[in-house]
Design a protein around this motif. Structure first.
Motif, short mmCIF file in Angstrom:
data_model
loop_
_atom_site.label_atom_id
_atom_site.label_comp_id
_atom_site.label_asym_id
_atom_site.label_seq_id
_atom_site.Cartn_x
_atom_site.Cartn_y
_atom_site.Cartn_z
N GLU A 226 9.61 -1.35 -9.76
CA GLU A 226 9.21 -1.69 -8.66
C GLU A 226 10.18 -1.21 -7.76
O GLU A 226 10.18 -0.74 -6.51
CB GLU A 226 8.88 -3.50 -8.64
CG GLU A 226 8.59 -3.73 -7.28
CD GLU A 226 7.10 -3.25 -6.80
OE1 GLU A 226 7.10 -3.25 -5.44
OE2 GLU A 226 6.49 -3.05 -7.57
N LEU B 274 10.12 0.85 -4.11
CA LEU B 274 10.45 0.32 -2.83
C LEU B 274 11.45 1.42 -2.10
O LEU B 274 11.25 1.58 -1.00
CB LEU B 274 11.31 -0.98 -3.11
CG LEU B 274 10.47 -2.10 -3.58
CD1 LEU B 274 11.49 -3.36 -3.87
CD2 LEU B 274 9.50 -2.60 -2.37
N ASN C 202 9.08 4.75 -1.41
CA ASN C 202 8.21 4.52 -0.46
C ASN C 202 8.91 4.17 1.15
O ASN C 202 8.31 3.95 2.13
CB ASN C 202 7.16 3.43 -0.65
CG ASN C 202 6.09 4.02 -1.75
OD1 ASN C 202 6.18 5.10 -2.23
ND2 ASN C 202 5.29 3.11 -2.04
N LEU D 176 10.41 1.32 1.67
CA LEU D 176 10.20 0.12 2.26
C LEU D 176 11.44 -0.84 2.40
O LEU D 176 11.71 -1.50 3.35
CB LEU D 176 9.51 -0.71 1.20
CG LEU D 176 7.84 -0.11 1.15
CD1 LEU D 176 7.04 -0.91 0.12
CD2 LEU D 176 6.99 -0.20 2.56
N LEU D 177 12.53 -0.19 1.53
CA LEU D 177 13.58 -0.86 1.70
C LEU D 177 14.69 0.27 1.27
O LEU D 177 14.65 1.14 0.54
CB LEU D 177 13.94 -2.06 0.52
CG LEU D 177 13.19 -3.34 0.72
CD1 LEU D 177 13.33 -4.23 -0.57
CD2 LEU D 177 13.41 -4.26 2.06
N VAL E 61 7.91 -8.04 -2.36
CA VAL E 61 7.96 -7.34 -0.99
C VAL E 61 6.80 -6.54 -0.99
O VAL E 61 5.85 -6.70 -0.03
CB VAL E 61 9.37 -6.62 -0.72
CG1 VAL E 61 9.21 -5.40 0.43
CG2 VAL E 61 10.47 -7.38 -0.63
N ARG E 62 6.52 -5.52 -1.59
CA ARG E 62 5.31 -4.76 -1.68
C ARG E 62 4.15 -5.42 -1.69
O ARG E 62 2.91 -5.10 -0.93
CB ARG E 62 5.40 -3.69 -2.86
CG ARG E 62 4.43 -2.32 -2.45
CD ARG E 62 4.83 -1.26 -3.46
NE ARG E 62 4.75 -1.49 -4.68
CZ ARG E 62 3.87 -1.47 -5.97
NH1 ARG E 62 2.63 -1.07 -5.35
NH2 ARG E 62 4.15 -1.79 -6.91
N ILE F 291 3.40 -7.16 1.44
CA ILE F 291 2.71 -6.11 2.41
C ILE F 291 1.37 -5.78 2.30
O ILE F 291 0.56 -5.92 3.20
CB ILE F 291 3.70 -4.87 2.69
CG1 ILE F 291 5.26 -5.38 2.90
CG2 ILE F 291 3.10 -3.80 3.55
CD1 ILE F 291 6.13 -4.38 2.96
N GLU F 292 0.94 -5.69 1.12
CA GLU F 292 -0.45 -5.05 0.75
C GLU F 292 -1.51 -6.02 0.93
O GLU F 292 -2.48 -5.78 1.13
CB GLU F 292 -0.16 -4.62 -0.79
CG GLU F 292 0.45 -3.22 -0.78
CD GLU F 292 0.65 -2.78 -2.42
OE1 GLU F 292 0.19 -3.47 -3.09
OE2 GLU F 292 1.07 -1.66 -2.45
N ASP G 82 4.25 -10.66 5.78
CA ASP G 82 5.39 -10.16 6.21
C ASP G 82 6.53 -10.67 5.64
O ASP G 82 7.14 -11.66 5.99
CB ASP G 82 5.27 -10.20 7.67
CG ASP G 82 6.41 -9.34 8.24
OD1 ASP G 82 7.09 -8.48 7.62
OD2 ASP G 82 6.62 -9.08 9.59
N VAL H 284 12.91 -10.32 2.44
CA VAL H 284 14.00 -9.39 2.76
C VAL H 284 15.28 -9.91 3.18
O VAL H 284 16.38 -9.44 2.80
CB VAL H 284 13.42 -8.42 3.93
CG1 VAL H 284 14.41 -7.14 3.99
CG2 VAL H 284 12.36 -7.83 3.11
#
Length: 248
Positions: free
Chosen positions: A117, A121, A124, A126-127, A224-225, A228-229, A233, A241
């Motif tokens: 994971e 993250l 992609n 994302l973080l 987190v992911r 989002i999916e 949020d 986050v």
């Protein structure tokens, strides 16, 4: 007719409220079965099961209010938070259920999932890599041998209700089973670190705070992911986050 209110809904399950009745719709019948069994075994206040007709479970509302929510202000006196800690201890000291729960994943399996994971993250975007790397280091404290306890497995702050500084009900038991007790404590205090001492005062015993912080990192990194999916949020103030950022 009572208003139908959507409490939470995503592709896996949905919970609706109609008056004083909650309707849980879940395509996974095993999850509903596990929830009903856990509520029957748990030595703490749980909702009354009104009826079951797959894929729907109807349960009664419990009295009281929650102590807050992730990303929102916390409420309740120190005594109320301590009462929640005492109820969690009562659960953890109960005879073990037969099944493993969300908090009972093997250390090797969890480390593999976490590493994969973390890679996604960062890959992609994302973080930031530094944020992920730092929290992966902190998460290592949670990846150690543990003594099985009767755990809730998803003990978010919104799942515990209190009134007059007493716990009146704990809801949403679909992830319950044998697991790491400190996972429950970390989940309950996620985003509300300021009340950890109150919870531990009620819980009692010598608790390794590094393990609690490790579980905060694990839960946040893995969430987190998914959030989002599924239309949520995790970047909102005080949410997952921000929990990760607070460790920098």
């Amino acid at each position: 007719m009572d208003e139908v209110r959507v409490i939470v809904a995503h592709s896996e399950r949905a919970t609706l409220r109609v008056g004083d009745v909650f309707l849980k719709v879940d395509a996974d019948q095993a999850r509903i079965d596990a929830e009903v069994e856990a509520m029957a075994l748990a030595p703490v206040p749980t909702p009354e099961v009104l009826w079951r007709k797959p894929p729907v479970l109807a349960i009664a509302a419990v009295p009281g209010t929650t102590l807050g929510r992730l990303g929102g202000p916390s409420t309740g006196s120190p005594a109320a938070w301590a009462a929640a800690g005492a109820a969690i201890r009562q659960l953890h000291d109960a005879p073990l259920p037969l099944v493993g729960g969300r908090a009972g994943r093997g250390v090797g399996e969890l480390a593999t999932e976490l590493d994969a994971e973390c890679e996604v993250l960062v890959a992609n975007g994302l973080l930031p890599a530094e944020l992920v790397s730092r929290n992966r280091q902190i998460a290592e404290a949670a990846l150690r041998p543990w003594t099985p306890a009767f755990t809730h497995g998803d003990l978010q702050i919104v799942h515990v209700f209190v009134e007059d500084d007493q716990v009146t009900g704990i809801i949403d038991w679909s992830e319950a089973g044998r697991g790491d007790a400190l996972y429950d404590l970390a989940t309950f205090t996620l985003g509300h670190e300021e009340h950890l001492d109150d919870v531990l005062a009620g819980y009692g015993g010598d608790i390794d705070l590094e393990v609690i912080r490790g579980w905060w990192a694990v839960r946040s990194l893995l969430a987190v992911r998914w959030l989002i999916e599924h239309g949520f949020d995790p970047f909102l103030p005080g949410c997952e986050v921000d929990v990760l950022r607070s460790r920098m």
